[in-house]
Write a protein that holds these residues in place. Structure first.
Motif, mmCIF file in Angstrom:
data_model
loop_
_atom_site.group_PDB
_atom_site.id
_atom_site.type_symbol
_atom_site.label_atom_id
_atom_site.label_comp_id
_atom_site.label_asym_id
_atom_site.label_seq_id
_atom_site.Cartn_x
_atom_site.Cartn_y
_atom_site.Cartn_z
ATOM 1 N N TRP A 195 0.836 -1.207 0.000
ATOM 2 C CA TRP A 195 0.000 0.000 0.000
ATOM 3 C C TRP A 195 0.871 1.258 0.000
ATOM 4 O O TRP A 195 0.619 2.193 -0.763
ATOM 5 N N LEU A 196 1.880 1.272 0.847
ATOM 6 C CA LEU A 196 2.753 2.447 0.904
ATOM 7 C C LEU A 196 3.489 2.649 -0.409
ATOM 8 O O LEU A 196 3.666 3.785 -0.876
ATOM 9 N N THR A 197 3.924 1.544 -1.026
ATOM 10 C CA THR A 197 4.626 1.661 -2.315
ATOM 11 C C THR A 197 3.699 2.201 -3.386
ATOM 12 O O THR A 197 4.075 3.082 -4.183
ATOM 13 N N GLU A 198 2.457 1.703 -3.414
ATOM 14 C CA GLU A 198 1.501 2.168 -4.427
ATOM 15 C C GLU A 198 1.123 3.630 -4.186
ATOM 16 O O GLU A 198 0.928 4.397 -5.146
ATOM 17 N N MET A 199 1.030 4.023 -2.918
ATOM 18 C CA MET A 199 0.714 5.414 -2.618
ATOM 19 C C MET A 199 1.814 6.360 -3.080
ATOM 20 O O MET A 199 1.540 7.460 -3.579
ATOM 21 N N GLU A 200 3.053 5.944 -2.925
ATOM 22 C CA GLU A 200 4.160 6.793 -3.355
ATOM 23 C C GLU A 200 4.175 6.954 -4.875
ATOM 24 O O GLU A 200 4.501 8.031 -5.391
ATOM 25 N N LYS A 201 3.804 5.890 -5.580
ATOM 26 C CA LYS A 201 3.780 5.992 -7.040
ATOM 27 C C LYS A 201 2.709 6.955 -7.522
ATOM 28 O O LYS A 201 2.861 7.611 -8.551
ATOM 29 N N ASN A 202 1.617 7.034 -6.783
ATOM 30 C CA ASN A 202 0.500 7.872 -7.194
ATOM 31 C C ASN A 202 0.354 9.092 -6.293
ATOM 32 O O ASN A 202 -0.748 9.573 -6.045
ATOM 33 N N ALA A 203 1.481 9.577 -5.764
ATOM 34 C CA ALA A 203 1.420 10.723 -4.856
ATOM 35 C C ALA A 203 0.893 11.962 -5.567
ATOM 36 O O ALA A 203 0.099 12.735 -5.022
ATOM 37 N N GLY A 204 1.320 12.172 -6.816
ATOM 38 C CA GLY A 204 0.859 13.352 -7.543
ATOM 39 C C GLY A 204 -0.625 13.308 -7.821
ATOM 40 O O GLY A 204 -1.340 14.307 -7.669
ATOM 41 N N ALA A 205 -1.130 12.112 -8.200
ATOM 42 C CA ALA A 205 -2.561 11.988 -8.464
ATOM 43 C C ALA A 205 -3.377 12.135 -7.186
ATOM 44 O O ALA A 205 -4.478 12.670 -7.188
ATOM 45 N N ALA A 206 -2.799 11.663 -6.073
ATOM 46 C CA ALA A 206 -3.524 11.764 -4.804
ATOM 47 C C ALA A 206 -3.691 13.209 -4.381
ATOM 48 O O ALA A 206 -4.736 13.602 -3.844
ATOM 49 N N VAL A 231 -5.469 4.296 -8.508
ATOM 50 C CA VAL A 231 -4.754 3.625 -7.426
ATOM 51 C C VAL A 231 -5.413 2.283 -7.182
ATOM 52 O O VAL A 231 -6.602 2.207 -6.889
ATOM 53 N N GLU A 232 -4.653 1.208 -7.320
ATOM 54 C CA GLU A 232 -5.144 -0.139 -7.078
ATOM 55 C C GLU A 232 -4.360 -0.727 -5.914
ATOM 56 O O GLU A 232 -3.146 -0.909 -5.998
ATOM 57 N N LEU A 233 -5.071 -1.035 -4.835
ATOM 58 C CA LEU A 233 -4.446 -1.555 -3.636
ATOM 59 C C LEU A 233 -4.793 -3.026 -3.473
ATOM 60 O O LEU A 233 -5.907 -3.450 -3.772
#
Length: 453
Positions: A215-226, A259-261
């Motif tokens: 989850w943390l890795t996926e969040m970092e990849k999509n930080a700009g979109a978040a 974002v896919e978790l």
């Protein structure tokens, strides 16, 4: 000159010279002297003494009140420094990191406890949230377990001011098979989550593994979109002078479609122990053959007691204590529907010589069901390869002399406290596997909760 023929001397005492009025003075009552006074004087003396006694009683009572007043401490009044007012009803709240999560009558809301401002809200399903558990994973990521009014458990991930719904843990297609959640627990660090579920006639415990690293890795990849889809436009009025923030309409967070978790993984399904019935074994050898690596040792299932022996023992018990059973009423033994469970860190009891574990990640759980004598320990490295309806056997069983009423685990997870229904508290060293102390409380006491300080 006149001279005395004999010298002067003290004459010897004689009883006839004694004063008659003082011979019994030590036997006289002092109050009898007042009786010799006339009646008006005696009445006045009695009234004066009554006034004096009443005055002394009042003085003593006031002195006791003054002493008691000195012991009392005036409590300090605490006034709120800020106030959040929302149009919906607030049912519960949880604090994680710098955020305050509030369960509302139609969703969730997040507030920043540093600047007292609303961050965002979730209300897509228009469901009422009744309980919240939150945990900070770091890197501005939080895990939330929310329970609604129907008993459904919602698993959220809050990241960069946005709510992300991961999964409803106990959602089923057939509404007749729906179960309600009565308790939810997050392990320290957020690696595991446990929920206690109740159906129509049964109860069970489910343990999930949370893939927080992915989850943390996926969040970092999509930080700009978040950050771009964090929250929609907020309408709020801020009264900074009074320190009150009135939210006219809570902002609704946009779910990040890109974002896919990974969903949580179901590790264990723990069911309450079945009642002990008569044996089907013919000899001790047949019972030993049923042992599977000592997994069932301690539960009491592998015994040699026949059905007629149970019935005979029950008849003897009822005939011996008939008057007590008739007075209190006979309750039929039922399968327990509530359990208390704890996530346990590594110890010698819960780890083998070849297991590679981390000291701050749980390796097992401890469970005890209401009305049961056994405290069962389960390892978290089991896999659900067996049948779905098969009962999972505990890895370690700690039997107690009385049914367990409540339990507690220390912050270091080494010490375990078990309180029985007989008002006896036992402190166990979970690392070594033996009791440290046994304390008996006064009779006719029932321990409802216990905590380590």
């Amino acid at each position: 000159v006149n001279r005395r023929k004999h010298s002067l001397g003290i004459p010897p005492p004689s009883e006839k010279d004694w004063p008659k009025d003082e011979e019994d003075f030590f036997l006289l009552d002092p109050d009898r002297e007042r009786d010799a006074l006339p009646q008006p004087f005696r009445m006045i003396n009695k009234l004066v003494m009554q006034v004096f006694d009443s005055a002394m009683e009042i003085i003593e009572r006031r002195e006791m009140l003054q002493e008691a007043q000195k012991v009392k401490v005036q409590p300090k009044k605490c006034f709120p420094t800020a106030e959040f007012q929302v149009t919906e009803r607030a049912n519960c709240l949880a604090v994680s990191g710098k955020y305050i999560f509030v369960g509302l009558s139609d969703g969730l809301a997040a507030f920043n406890k540093c600047d007292f401002k609303d961050v965002c809200a979730w209300g897509a399903a228009k469901t009422e949230i009744c309980a919240i558990h939150a945990l900070d994973l770091g890197n501005e990521c939080h895990i939330l377990l929310a329970v609604d009014e129907m008993g459904l458990v919602w698993l959220f991930c809050f990241h960069k001011k946005s709510f992300l719904l991961i999964k409803i843990l106990n959602e089923v297609e057939d509404i007749s098979q729906r179960s309600t959640c009565v308790e939810e627990v997050l392990s320290r660090g957020g690696d595991y989550a446990g929920i206690l579920l109740q159906g129509n006639t049964k109860a069970w415990l489910e343990i999930y593994q949370l893939p927080k690293d992915s989850w943390l890795t996926e969040m970092e990849k999509n930080a700009g979109a978040a950050e771009g889809l964090a929250c929609s436009e907020r309408r709020s009025r801020c009264f900074s002078q009074a320190g009150t923030f009135l939210l006219q309409e809570l902002p609704v967070s946009a779910l990040q479609a890109d974002v896919e978790l990974d969903p949580p993984v179901l590790l264990l399904t723990v069911r309450p122990p079945k009642p002990i019935t008569g044996t089907r074994f013919k000899d001790p050898l047949d019972a030993l053959k049923e042992m599977d690596e000592d997994r069932m040792l301690g539960l009491g299932y592998n015994h040699l007691i026949k059905d007629f022996q149970w019935e005979l023992q029950e008849a003897i018990f009822r005939s011996t204590y008939r008057e007590y059973l008739e007075a209190e009423g006979i309750t039929k033994e039922e399968i327990p529907r509530h359990a208390t469970f704890h996530f346990l860190l590594p110890s010698r009891i819960l780890m083998g010589p070849e297991m590679e574990v981390q000291p701050d990640i749980p390796v097992g759980i401890g469970v005890h069901w209401d009305g049961n004598h056994n405290f069962c320990l389960y390892l978290l490295n089991h896999s659900l390869n067996g049948k779905a309806d098969s009962d999972l056997m505990p890895d370690v069983v700690w039997p107690c002399a009385a049914p367990i009423a409540c339990s507690a685990v220390s912050s270091c997870s080494r010490y375990l406290a078990l309180a029985g229904e007989d008002a006896t508290i036992t402190i166990w060293d979970k690392h070594l596997g033996y009791p440290l102390s046994v304390t008996a409380i006064l009779e006719e006491r029932f321990i409802r909760s216990i905590h380590f300080l």
